[in-house]
Design a protein around this motif. Sequence first.
Motif, PDB file in Angstrom:
ATOM      1  N   ARG A 176       5.054 -18.983  -6.558  1.00  0.00           N
ATOM      2  CA  ARG A 176       5.807 -18.076  -5.898  1.00  0.00           C
ATOM      3  C   ARG A 176       6.165 -18.832  -4.459  1.00  0.00           C
ATOM      4  O   ARG A 176       6.275 -18.178  -3.504  1.00  0.00           O
ATOM      5  CB  ARG A 176       4.968 -16.924  -5.474  1.00  0.00           C
ATOM      6  N   MET A 197     -13.799 -17.899  -6.734  1.00  0.00           N
ATOM      7  CA  MET A 197     -12.891 -17.757  -5.489  1.00  0.00           C
ATOM      8  C   MET A 197     -13.673 -16.933  -4.732  1.00  0.00           C
ATOM      9  O   MET A 197     -13.315 -16.937  -3.421  1.00  0.00           O
ATOM     10  CB  MET A 197     -11.488 -17.057  -6.043  1.00  0.00           C
ATOM     11  N   ILE A 229      -2.223  -7.450  -2.810  1.00  0.00           N
ATOM     12  CA  ILE A 229      -2.875  -6.475  -4.117  1.00  0.00           C
ATOM     13  C   ILE A 229      -1.919  -6.894  -5.403  1.00  0.00           C
ATOM     14  O   ILE A 229      -2.071  -5.531  -6.140  1.00  0.00           O
ATOM     15  CB  ILE A 229      -2.778  -5.303  -3.539  1.00  0.00           C
ATOM     16  N   GLY A 230      -1.376  -7.801  -5.348  1.00  0.00           N
ATOM     17  CA  GLY A 230      -0.513  -8.327  -6.617  1.00  0.00           C
ATOM     18  C   GLY A 230       0.746  -8.295  -6.445  1.00  0.00           C
ATOM     19  O   GLY A 230       1.393  -7.791  -5.584  1.00  0.00           O
ATOM     20  N   GLU A 233      -7.784 -16.436  -2.285  1.00  0.00           N
ATOM     21  CA  GLU A 233      -6.749 -17.675  -1.894  1.00  0.00           C
ATOM     22  C   GLU A 233      -6.353 -17.695  -0.601  1.00  0.00           C
ATOM     23  O   GLU A 233      -6.413 -18.434   0.412  1.00  0.00           O
ATOM     24  CB  GLU A 233      -5.971 -17.944  -2.924  1.00  0.00           C
ATOM     25  N   LYS A 244       3.260 -16.932 -11.757  1.00  0.00           N
ATOM     26  CA  LYS A 244       2.468 -16.102 -10.750  1.00  0.00           C
ATOM     27  C   LYS A 244       1.624 -17.077  -9.964  1.00  0.00           C
ATOM     28  O   LYS A 244       0.677 -16.580  -9.467  1.00  0.00           O
ATOM     29  CB  LYS A 244       1.644 -14.980 -11.714  1.00  0.00           C
ATOM     30  N   ARG A 285     -12.380  -8.320  -7.665  1.00  0.00           N
ATOM     31  CA  ARG A 285     -12.007  -8.459  -8.948  1.00  0.00           C
ATOM     32  C   ARG A 285     -11.748  -9.996  -9.155  1.00  0.00           C
ATOM     33  O   ARG A 285     -11.736 -10.552 -10.415  1.00  0.00           O
ATOM     34  CB  ARG A 285     -10.585  -7.897  -9.021  1.00  0.00           C
ATOM     35  N   LEU A 300       0.753  -1.170  -0.055  1.00  0.00           N
ATOM     36  CA  LEU A 300      -0.015  -0.094  -0.200  1.00  0.00           C
ATOM     37  C   LEU A 300       0.757   1.244   0.023  1.00  0.00           C
ATOM     38  O   LEU A 300       0.483   2.222  -0.506  1.00  0.00           O
ATOM     39  CB  LEU A 300      -0.889   0.075   1.193  1.00  0.00           C
ATOM     40  N   VAL A 321      -5.730  -7.223   2.950  1.00  0.00           N
ATOM     41  CA  VAL A 321      -6.208  -6.112   1.859  1.00  0.00           C
ATOM     42  C   VAL A 321      -6.001  -6.949   0.394  1.00  0.00           C
ATOM     43  O   VAL A 321      -5.114  -7.519  -0.122  1.00  0.00           O
ATOM     44  CB  VAL A 321      -5.273  -5.039   1.842  1.00  0.00           C
ATOM     45  N   GLY A 322      -7.179  -6.667  -0.339  1.00  0.00           N
ATOM     46  CA  GLY A 322      -7.126  -7.190  -1.813  1.00  0.00           C
ATOM     47  C   GLY A 322      -8.361  -7.665  -2.020  1.00  0.00           C
ATOM     48  O   GLY A 322      -9.315  -8.114  -1.178  1.00  0.00           O
ATOM     49  N   ALA A 323      -8.748  -7.899  -3.417  1.00  0.00           N
ATOM     50  CA  ALA A 323      -9.936  -8.506  -3.838  1.00  0.00           C
ATOM     51  C   ALA A 323      -9.684  -9.310  -5.127  1.00  0.00           C
ATOM     52  O   ALA A 323     -10.666  -9.659  -5.838  1.00  0.00           O
ATOM     53  CB  ALA A 323     -10.888  -7.305  -4.245  1.00  0.00           C
ATOM     54  N   GLY A 324      -8.321  -9.831  -5.394  1.00  0.00           N
ATOM     55  CA  GLY A 324      -8.169 -10.649  -6.567  1.00  0.00           C
ATOM     56  C   GLY A 324      -8.219 -12.023  -6.272  1.00  0.00           C
ATOM     57  O   GLY A 324      -8.406 -12.283  -5.014  1.00  0.00           O
ATOM     58  N   ASP A 325      -7.735 -12.814  -7.030  1.00  0.00           N
ATOM     59  CA  ASP A 325      -7.660 -14.157  -6.922  1.00  0.00           C
ATOM     60  C   ASP A 325      -6.757 -14.544  -5.539  1.00  0.00           C
ATOM     61  O   ASP A 325      -6.778 -15.385  -4.796  1.00  0.00           O
ATOM     62  CB  ASP A 325      -7.273 -15.130  -8.052  1.00  0.00           C
ATOM     63  N   SER A 326      -5.761 -13.525  -5.759  1.00  0.00           N
ATOM     64  CA  SER A 326      -4.574 -14.039  -4.743  1.00  0.00           C
ATOM     65  C   SER A 326      -5.074 -13.753  -3.254  1.00  0.00           C
ATOM     66  O   SER A 326      -4.993 -14.547  -2.483  1.00  0.00           O
ATOM     67  CB  SER A 326      -3.428 -13.445  -4.841  1.00  0.00           C
ATOM     68  N   ARG A 330     -11.075  -2.429  -1.681  1.00  0.00           N
ATOM     69  CA  ARG A 330     -11.405  -0.806  -1.614  1.00  0.00           C
ATOM     70  C   ARG A 330     -12.601  -0.484  -2.771  1.00  0.00           C
ATOM     71  O   ARG A 330     -13.103   0.555  -2.402  1.00  0.00           O
ATOM     72  CB  ARG A 330     -10.168  -0.360  -2.329  1.00  0.00           C
ATOM     73  N   LYS A 331     -13.061  -1.368  -3.623  1.00  0.00           N
ATOM     74  CA  LYS A 331     -14.093  -1.158  -4.414  1.00  0.00           C
ATOM     75  C   LYS A 331     -15.453  -1.731  -3.657  1.00  0.00           C
ATOM     76  O   LYS A 331     -15.428  -2.326  -2.507  1.00  0.00           O
ATOM     77  CB  LYS A 331     -14.090  -1.494  -5.780  1.00  0.00           C
TER      78      LYS A 331
HETATM   79  P1  NDP Z   1      -4.720  -8.887  -9.365  1.00  0.00           P
HETATM   80  O1  NDP Z   1      -4.029  -7.865 -10.034  1.00  0.00           O
HETATM   81  O2  NDP Z   1      -5.668  -9.789  -9.942  1.00  0.00           O
HETATM   82  O3  NDP Z   1      -5.726  -8.452  -8.012  1.00  0.00           O
HETATM   83  C1  NDP Z   1      -4.989  -7.187  -7.108  1.00  0.00           C
HETATM   84  C2  NDP Z   1      -6.238  -6.780  -6.283  1.00  0.00           C
HETATM   85  O4  NDP Z   1      -5.471  -5.783  -5.512  1.00  0.00           O
HETATM   86  C3  NDP Z   1      -7.284  -6.077  -6.886  1.00  0.00           C
HETATM   87  O5  NDP Z   1      -8.710  -6.439  -6.440  1.00  0.00           O
HETATM   88  C4  NDP Z   1      -7.140  -4.516  -6.593  1.00  0.00           C
HETATM   89  O6  NDP Z   1      -8.289  -3.786  -6.364  1.00  0.00           O
HETATM   90  C5  NDP Z   1      -6.264  -4.772  -5.161  1.00  0.00           C
HETATM   91  N1  NDP Z   1      -5.806  -3.360  -5.138  1.00  0.00           N
HETATM   92  C6  NDP Z   1      -4.550  -3.086  -5.759  1.00  0.00           C
HETATM   93  N2  NDP Z   1      -4.021  -2.040  -5.319  1.00  0.00           N
HETATM   94  C7  NDP Z   1      -4.778  -1.813  -4.302  1.00  0.00           C
HETATM   95  C8  NDP Z   1      -4.654  -0.914  -3.299  1.00  0.00           C
HETATM   96  N3  NDP Z   1      -3.627   0.170  -3.264  1.00  0.00           N
HETATM   97  N4  NDP Z   1      -5.412  -0.821  -2.023  1.00  0.00           N
HETATM   98  C9  NDP Z   1      -6.215  -1.764  -1.991  1.00  0.00           C
HETATM   99  N5  NDP Z   1      -6.481  -3.073  -3.135  1.00  0.00           N
HETATM  100  C10 NDP Z   1      -5.712  -2.843  -4.065  1.00  0.00           C
HETATM  101  O7  NDP Z   1      -3.732  -9.584  -8.292  1.00  0.00           O
HETATM  102  P2  NDP Z   1      -3.683 -11.123  -7.865  1.00  0.00           P
HETATM  103  O8  NDP Z   1      -2.443 -11.200  -7.277  1.00  0.00           O
HETATM  104  O9  NDP Z   1      -5.030 -11.303  -7.161  1.00  0.00           O
HETATM  105  O10 NDP Z   1      -3.766 -11.913  -9.180  1.00  0.00           O
HETATM  106  C11 NDP Z   1      -2.734 -11.981  -9.994  1.00  0.00           C
HETATM  107  C12 NDP Z   1      -2.934 -13.009 -11.476  1.00  0.00           C
HETATM  108  O11 NDP Z   1      -2.794 -14.253 -10.938  1.00  0.00           O
HETATM  109  C13 NDP Z   1      -4.434 -12.952 -11.572  1.00  0.00           C
HETATM  110  O12 NDP Z   1      -4.475 -13.125 -13.301  1.00  0.00           O
HETATM  111  C14 NDP Z   1      -5.129 -13.938 -10.907  1.00  0.00           C
HETATM  112  O13 NDP Z   1      -6.236 -14.345 -11.682  1.00  0.00           O
HETATM  113  C15 NDP Z   1      -3.967 -14.882 -11.039  1.00  0.00           C
HETATM  114  N6  NDP Z   1      -4.267 -16.021 -10.001  1.00  0.00           N
HETATM  115  C16 NDP Z   1      -4.930 -17.229  -9.797  1.00  0.00           C
HETATM  116  C17 NDP Z   1      -5.174 -17.967  -9.099  1.00  0.00           C
HETATM  117  C18 NDP Z   1      -5.798 -19.228  -9.093  1.00  0.00           C
HETATM  118  O14 NDP Z   1      -6.315 -19.359 -10.055  1.00  0.00           O
HETATM  119  N7  NDP Z   1      -5.720 -20.143  -8.052  1.00  0.00           N
HETATM  120  C19 NDP Z   1      -4.604 -17.662  -7.508  1.00  0.00           C
HETATM  121  C20 NDP Z   1      -3.881 -16.357  -7.476  1.00  0.00           C
HETATM  122  C21 NDP Z   1      -3.636 -15.534  -8.558  1.00  0.00           C
HETATM  123  P3  NDP Z   1      -9.410  -3.283  -7.564  1.00  0.00           P
HETATM  124  O15 NDP Z   1     -10.053  -4.626  -7.945  1.00  0.00           O
HETATM  125  O16 NDP Z   1      -9.828  -2.552  -6.750  1.00  0.00           O
HETATM  126  O17 NDP Z   1      -8.394  -2.847  -8.767  1.00  0.00           O
END
Ligand code: NDP
Length: 315
Positions: free
Chosen positions: A290, A190, A242-243, A163, A287, A185, A121, A155-160, A180-181
Amino acid sequence: MDTIEKVKCLIIGSGPAGYTAAIYAARAEMKPVLYQGMQPGGQLTTTNEVENFPGYPQGITGPEMMMELEAQAKRFEADIRFGFINKVDFSGSVHKCWTEDGKEIHAETVIISTGASAKYLGLPSEQKYLLSGGGVSACAVCDGFFYRGHETVIVGAGDSACEEAHYLSKLCTKVTMLVRKDDFRASKIMADRVKNTPNIEILFNTDTVEVLGDDLVTGAKVKNSVTSEERIIPCTGFFVAIGHKPNTDIFKGIIDLDETGYIKYAQPGTSLTNVPGVFVAGDAADKRYRQAITAAGTGCMAALDAERYLASLEH
Ligand code: NDP
């Protein structure tokens, strides 16, 4: 011209992938030269205790483990150098690389093990506890175990993030997820898994204001971006998911990268890139897993592939 150094095997980067490649390449008499990069030892140097690398039944700190890997590579006379490569040209049959101070190296084989960097962050309080090992982490699989029976925030809303939140929910009494939204994502499956886990609470539209604590983390001050309401969430572990950003900028346009910058394998199940004689190991191409052990495994693969490539040139 006489400043050009010729090497059989140049390894770029010094995490478990790079050091393992150096051990294998040195034992195969390829006289590897390894440039450690900006962060000698890589991401593990920001990890406190490593308990899941086989062979360390009592665990070991990340920095200590990296020193041991370096010592093991040096034992076989790998040439480990402080410094980094900041430019490459792989267009000819010789792979040209330049160090940050302008030294030109011509390498028969190159192993890229430049890794990836977790995104943070950027809050001063977050960085303080990250650097002190006081309770901030970007890897639940690495550090979640230390928070067994505790409350954590992620913190975060992606797949990572999903998981890792799910992983933490099995160890922790409660996991609070800060999104945050107003939506995830992550893929639906997931996100649903997280939503259906009783000890995970999801706070949407929520930003972190500050990580709180004394010597160790005790909580997180958060703010709802719609209502502006602030609240404190007690926790001893603050996880950031958050990635990641792969450290591959110098290879853009030179090596095939995917849309997020990870190096693409030319053949799945090998360490080959699209450039003959250039191999990749570790998080620069990963990715998904790791882990130190998977990085080390691919470091071994890259050294073996480089050795075979050199042998094929001789015939
Ligand atoms: P992503 O880029 O997909 O997601 C990052 C998340 O962090 C988003 O939700 C984003 O929010 C949030 N974020 C970013 N910056 C901030 C901030 N400053 N404050 C708060 N929240 C923030 O990264 P991942 O590491 O989750 O995934 C990377 C890739 O790896 C993706 O393609 C994913 O599908 C893949 N993956 C697949 C898995 C599986 O299939 N088992 C497991 C893990 C990863 P916002 O949505 O608001 O932008």
